[in-house]
Design an enzyme around this catalytic site. Structure first.
Site, PDB file in Angstrom:
ATOM      1  N   SER A  50       0.838  -1.197   0.000  1.00 12.54           N
ATOM      2  CA  SER A  50       0.000   0.000   0.000  1.00 12.54           C
ATOM      3  C   SER A  50       0.878   1.254   0.000  1.00 12.54           C
ATOM      4  CB  SER A  50      -0.967  -0.047   1.181  1.00 12.54           C
ATOM      5  OG  SER A  50      -2.035   0.852   1.004  1.00 12.54           O
ATOM      6  N   ASP A 183      -6.095  -3.550  -2.566  1.00 10.49           N
ATOM      7  CA  ASP A 183      -5.007  -3.268  -1.629  1.00 10.49           C
ATOM      8  C   ASP A 183      -4.338  -4.522  -1.074  1.00 10.49           C
ATOM      9  OD1 ASP A 183      -3.690  -2.458   0.976  1.00 10.49           O
ATOM     10  OD2 ASP A 183      -4.450  -0.512   0.328  1.00 10.49           O
TER      11      ASP A 183
END
Length: 321
Positions: A50, A183
């Protein structure tokens, strides 16, 4: 790419945490100020998820950490531009809060058209392939079998690893007919365990020689700000559920790594004081948030400094014997 210290390889792990990655970038900036030059030169492999994935890609491209701090300071408020009406449109609390257009534009200004093949250091960037329901790791071609990912643009990889549920839309990669990515924090917010496996399997490094430095994003303790239980499911859990997920995943991975590596694992992170938690949410990019994150980064680095020096010097001392 630089040669790897086969005897005492050092790995770097960077966890996710939204704008709290500003804390991580500040720690990296302090390290580069002290050691001089790209800090990536110290590591055999850099793994990041991320916001940590964006930092990892930048380090591997030898973008100075000071530029990353400036990047977040300038682009953060644009990326996390609050538009309260978004949560009330069709889909309500299950819809995403932000468009990914400002994030994409910011990443484009940072990475231009560079691809994974253009990186100067080995990386591993976790994401989740929504099309298959399986984890997907983007990697530099550091092994003869790794031939596909090198064509991917850094902007695409950065968007794929940071498409946080309820915050940003699922990212479609416009290659090979298109695939949808979410993600990487869903499976590896702390990518250290994957980094160790990668180092053993694809870099042919011995498991008992690996050392791992992990830099967090102040994720531990963040969910303690949610004091009510048993009511208001949608209002209480929206967003916090993802925060809880990545915090729990990070804690579980850390327990495994401590067991596996022992004193060959070192972490720089801090649990924010309760009175500061409200200022450092995943999507808060305010001046106050930056002040708190910067302050905590300096404090965490200062507190870790002596032990970090010893940890980083350990490999050199062994080689000198």
């Amino acid at each position: 790419m630089k040669d790897i210290d086969q005897a005492n390889p050092l790995l770097l792990s960077l966890s996710g945490g939204g704008f709290r990655g500003y804390f991580q970038a500040k720690v990296l900036e302090l390290m580069e100020d002290e050691f001089g030059g790209p800090i990536a030169n110290k590591f055999a492999l850099i793994a990041g998820t991320s916001i940590g994935g964006i930092n990892a890609l930048a380090l591997a491209a030898e973008v100075p950490a000071s530029e990353m701090v400036k990047f977040y300071k300038e682009q953060g408020p644009k990326i996390f531009c609050h538009k309260p009406w978004n949560i009330w449109r069709v889909g309500g609390f299950l819809s995403r809060r932000y468009s990914d257009r400002p994030l994409k534009a910011a990443l484009k200004s940072l990475f231009q058209d560079r691809t994974i093949a253009d990186l100067n250091h080995h990386v591993l960037i976790p994401s989740v392939n929504y099309s298959t329901g399986k984890p997907q790791m983007f990697k530099t071609p550091h092994h003869p079998s790794l031939v596909i990912d090198k064509k991917y643009k850094l902007v695409d990889v950065a968007l794929a690893t940071s498409a946080a549920p309820t915050y940003f839309p699922i990212h479609k990669m416009d290659v090979d007919g298109g695939c949808y990515m979410v993600d990487g924090g869903l499976v590896a917010n702390h990518p250290g365990q994957y980094a160790c496996i990668e180092a053993e399997k694809y870099l042919s490094l011995k498991s008992d020689s690996l050392r791992l430095l992990h830099i967090g994003t102040m994720s531990s303790g963040i969910t303690s700000a949610c004091e009510r239980t048993g009511s208001g499911f949608l209002t209480q859990w929206r967003g916090r559920l993802f925060d809880l997920s990545i915090s729990a995943q990070e804690g579980a991975t850390e327990n495994i790594l401590k067991f596996k590596l022992g004193n060959r694992y070192f972490k720089i992170d801090v649990e924010p004081p309760k009175e500061q938690i409200k200022y450092v949410d995943l999507d808060k990019a305010t001046e106050k948030a930056m002040d708190v994150l910067s302050q905590q980064a300096h404090s965490a680095y200062q507190n870790a400094h002596t032990a970090l020096q010893s940890f980083l010097a350990e490999g050199k001392q062994k080689n000198d014997k």
